[in-house]
Design an enzyme around this catalytic site. Structure first.
Site, PDB file in Angstrom:
ATOM      1  N   HIS A 208       9.072  25.043   6.115  1.00  0.00           N
ATOM      2  CA  HIS A 208      10.555  25.604   6.579  1.00  0.00           C
ATOM      3  C   HIS A 208      11.473  24.943   6.383  1.00  0.00           C
ATOM      4  CE1 HIS A 208      12.334  27.202  10.657  1.00  0.00           C
ATOM      5  NE2 HIS A 208      12.527  26.339  10.621  1.00  0.00           N
ATOM      6  N   GLU A 209      11.078  23.500   6.943  1.00  0.00           N
ATOM      7  CA  GLU A 209      12.113  22.216   6.703  1.00  0.00           C
ATOM      8  C   GLU A 209      13.272  22.926   5.106  1.00  0.00           C
ATOM      9  OE1 GLU A 209      13.955  21.174   8.846  1.00  0.00           O
ATOM     10  OE2 GLU A 209      12.648  21.950  10.633  1.00  0.00           O
TER      11      GLU A 209
ATOM     12  N   HIS B 148      15.744  25.272   4.411  1.00  0.00           N
ATOM     13  CA  HIS B 148      17.090  24.876   5.026  1.00  0.00           C
ATOM     14  C   HIS B 148      18.012  23.479   3.735  1.00  0.00           C
ATOM     15  CE1 HIS B 148      16.970  25.985   9.148  1.00  0.00           C
ATOM     16  NE2 HIS B 148      15.940  25.327   9.037  1.00  0.00           N
TER      17      HIS B 148
END
Length: 418
Positions: A18-19, A22
């Site tokens: 997820h990170e 980003h």
């Protein structure tokens, strides 16, 4: 121990991917990413690669990517300050020494008159002879305070300088990567275990289960249950789930012979907290590359619809804390999935990844969806929302989320341990 290891691996993977989404798209947009963190709280491990510090933090409840410009810069230099300047080969300032200048004898000490670290990248200052000088600052110059280096963030490297599309993509990329991860896990599952098919046929039979005790065998074709003809696996499992601790009769075809076998499904807690029956059989499978890829997408979509059904119940007032699991509940369910084997654990991990992606996209302050709402409002208004007002909204939203987390965790403790 197996449960703890499974939780660490699964949550580590889900948060990391997820990170990373980003981080990757923020860097592609040219945003300076100061930190990539797994967890919150005090650092327990860190290393720096390029411009970014990669950290593992004490509390394993998520992660973050700290992008330049999202928070006020922690080091401020005002006129009248004495700082040390270190120059590179291009005669630009590469280091600005805020304090402890005696530890940097190579630094040229000046008194600041004017400094701009965002747009002009200059410092105007008086030298030892009282002459006002102007120095150019390197776009990657470091601020040194207490012997800790912080790279400056010119405006073109800050989050707010990018287009609406670039910022939206950098925010959306986190949940998007959770969906991609789920699809990848499910494709791998289908390639390793075989692609589940919707036939009322017995797959693998669990030892010491109700199915094995009743004499059901892998490959048995279930023709009917209690006289009700069956065409699909879903029809068969629905009947089984409706009869916990109640005897039902399986009419199965085995090697051309028709058999009637009484089976009493065991009881377990269903998705919404209700009692449901299960007999300990796996779905039949087949190996097919194209089918496995299709399965990865279709099963991810199925998980999405299941989650939206639960969210719909909450919106329509059918809310119950039994529909929500916090860290304790997820830990418990992960342990149960791990005990059932790697393939059940893979499906559970995929479902969690989809859940994480969807929850993050909800229009809740402090979540990715909430941030996307503010970017969307900026696109409609033609100008950004006041950062202080947006920050306050996210702060309140985060506080409410933490409160909800405490309530859900207490409910989990009551459910599983009291």
């Amino acid at each position: 121990m197996n449960t703890l290891l499974s939780v660490i691996i699964i949550f580590g993977l889900l948060v990391f991917i997820h990170e990373w989404g980003h981080l990757y798209f923020a860097k592609r947009a040219g945003i300076l990413c100061r930190e990539f963190a797994i967890g919150f709280g005090p650092k327990i491990y860190s290393f720096k690669k390029g411009e970014t510090v990669y950290t593992i933090r004490l509390l394993p409840i998520g992660g973050f990517v700290r992008m330049a410009g999202e928070d006020p810069e922690i080091i401020e230099i005002k006129p009248g300050y004495e700082i040390g300047l270190v120059f590179n080969r291009s005669n630009r300032v590469s280091e600005l020494i805020i304090n402890n200048k005696s530890k940097h004898p190579e630094a040229h000490v000046v008194q600041v008159e004017k400094i701009d670290l965002e747009h002009e990248l200059i410092v105007e200052a008086y030298n030892d002879e009282g002459v006002r000088m102007q120095y150019e600052i390197d776009p990657k110059a470091q601020l040194i305070k207490d012997e800790q280096a912080t790279q400056i963030a010119p405006w073109n490297r800050q989050f707010g300088s990018k287009t609406v599309g670039q910022r939206a993509l950098a925010i959306f990329a986190g949940p998007m990567m959770n969906f991609v991860l789920a699809i990848g896990i499910l494709i791998a599952f289908a390639l390793m275990q075989g692609m589940p098919i919707d036939e009322p046929r017995i797959g693998e039979v669990t030892e010491n289960s109700a199915a094995s005790e009743a004499g059901l065998q892998e490959g048995d074709q279930v023709v009917a249950i209690d006289g009700q003809p069956l065409d699909t696996w879903v029809e068969m499992t629905e009947i089984i789930q409706q009869h916990p601790n109640e005897a039902i009769t399986f009419d199965v075809e085995r090697n051309g012979e028709l058999l009637s076998l009484p089976v009493t499904p065991q009881e377990r807690v269903g998705q919404f907290g209700e009692a449901e029956g299960f007999v300990g059989i796996a779905r039949p499978t087949e190996f097919n590359l194209l089918g496995s890829i299709t399965f990865g997408f279709t099963q991810t979509y199925t998980f999405m619809t299941m989650i939206f059904e639960v969210l719909g119940m909450i919106v329509t007032g059918q809310f119950s804390l039994d529909y929500v699991a916090g860290p304790v509940g997820i830990y418990n369910y992960t342990g149960e999935a791990a005990a059932m084997g790697i393939f059940v654990l893979m499906q559970w991990a995929a479902a969690l990844s989809v859940n994480l992606g969807i929850i993050n996209l909800l229009p809740i302050p402090a979540m990715d969806g909430g941030r996307l709402i503010f970017i969307g409002l900026e696109a409609l208004r033609g100008k950004p929302i006041d950062p202080q007002k947006e920050g306050l909204v996210h702060f309140v939203g985060f506080a409410l989320l933490m409160l909800l987390m405490i309530v859900v965790t207490w409910n989990d403790i009551n459910k599983f341990f009291m």
